[in-house]
Each structure stands twice: as C-alpha cells, then as structure tokens.
Design a protein around this motif. Structure first.
Motif: not given
Length: 183
Positions: A59, A76, A98, A172
């Motif tokens: 990503k 995203d 997103e 993330q």
C-alpha cells in the motif's frame, strides 16, 4: 469572588471558541489541516527495520529514503470499525472509506515518529441530478471537510471515527525485521 467568576466565564468561552485540537493521534494544525502523528519508543527497532517495513507494504509507493527519514505515499488503507468495537452501520462514510495520505517517518536512536499529512478518505458522492445504475461513485475527500467544525474537531470524530482511522493507520506499521537467510 468576582474575579473568580470572571476567570471561569472567560475560560468557558475560550473552550467554546476553540474546540478540541487533538484526538487519538490526530492534530489540527494552526492552518486548519488535520494531520496524524505518533511517536514510538522502541530500542529494538532500527532504521533498517523501518525501511523493510515500508518497502514490504504494497500500500506504500513513491518511497524515498534519506538520512534517518523515509517519505512515501500510502493508499487503499482500509478501515474496519469492528476491530475497535464499533459497527459499520453507525459509522460516518469518511471513516469507512479507504484512507490515502503522505507519510514521513523520522528516526532517532531508540525512537521514531510517523506523521501523515494530506489525509483523505474515499467517500461516496451523492448526486440527485444523476442516477448511477452501476452503484455509487466515490472520490477522495480531504478529511478536514468532514471532521472539523471550524474551531477544532467534531465530537463524533473525537469519540469514534478518530479511533477507527487511527487504528487503520497504525496497523500498517507492524515492524518487519530482516532475518538472516542462512539455513
């Protein structure tokens, strides 16, 4: 007594005039932008670990690595309200979309800071003049348009959506340590 009452009134008016400017790692800048920032202290994480983490995440793109600094674009990034105890049905569109943002990781020995700027969310576009038979149209919208009230952050964002979006961003950055390939 009058001075105390005056102080309380002035303080109360100050709080009303200037809303809350921070919530769950989201910060309103003096220019009115909403950024996300978190500092981590971990002596086991090296700069190379951070580089590996960023480079291994699909990503993240446009990665630039300079002395103790990594910059990149994140796209995203999906939110999931149920991961933090909320329902999708009662969550605002911007916290369901997103997330897209520009990130910077600044590294110092034993700690690092992750900052996200120009944060936007993919939200549905509602248009009464055009009916889309294919489904909803979506567009990236800066979160300032949804989370601010002109004086700070909206109550709903502070209590709920900031938790959902902060969790999505933090997820993330699970540190990926490089392992030795010698078997």
């Amino acid at each position: 007594m009058k001075k105390l009452l005056l102080f309380i009134c002035v303080s109360f008016n100050y709080l009303i005039a200037f809303g809350q400017l921070e919530a769950n790692n989201f910060i309103v800048t003096p220019e009115g932008r909403v950024n996300w920032q978190k500092v981590y202290e971990n002596k086991d994480v090296t700069f190379d670990d951070l580089v590996n983490t960023v480079q291994s995440n699909v990503k993240f793109s446009d990665i630039q690595i300079k002395e103790n600094k990594i910059t990149f674009l994140g796209t995203d990034i999906k939110t999931n309200p149920s991961e933090v105890g909320f329902s999708r049905m009662t969550t605002s569109f911007y916290a369901l979309g997103e997330i897209k943002a520009f990130f910077t990781i600044d590294y110092k020995e034993g700690r690092y800071r992750i900052t996200a700027v120009n944060i936007s969310s993919n939200v549905p576009v509602v248009s009464l003049s055009r009916i889309n038979t294919q489904g909803l149209d979506y567009e990236q919208t800066p979160i300032e348009e949804s989370v601010g009230n002109g004086n700070g952050l909206k109550k709903g964002f502070i209590k709920k959506e900031s938790l959902i979006m902060s969790h999505a961003i933090e997820s993330q950055f699970k540190i990926v340590k490089q392992t030795d390939d010698n078997w």
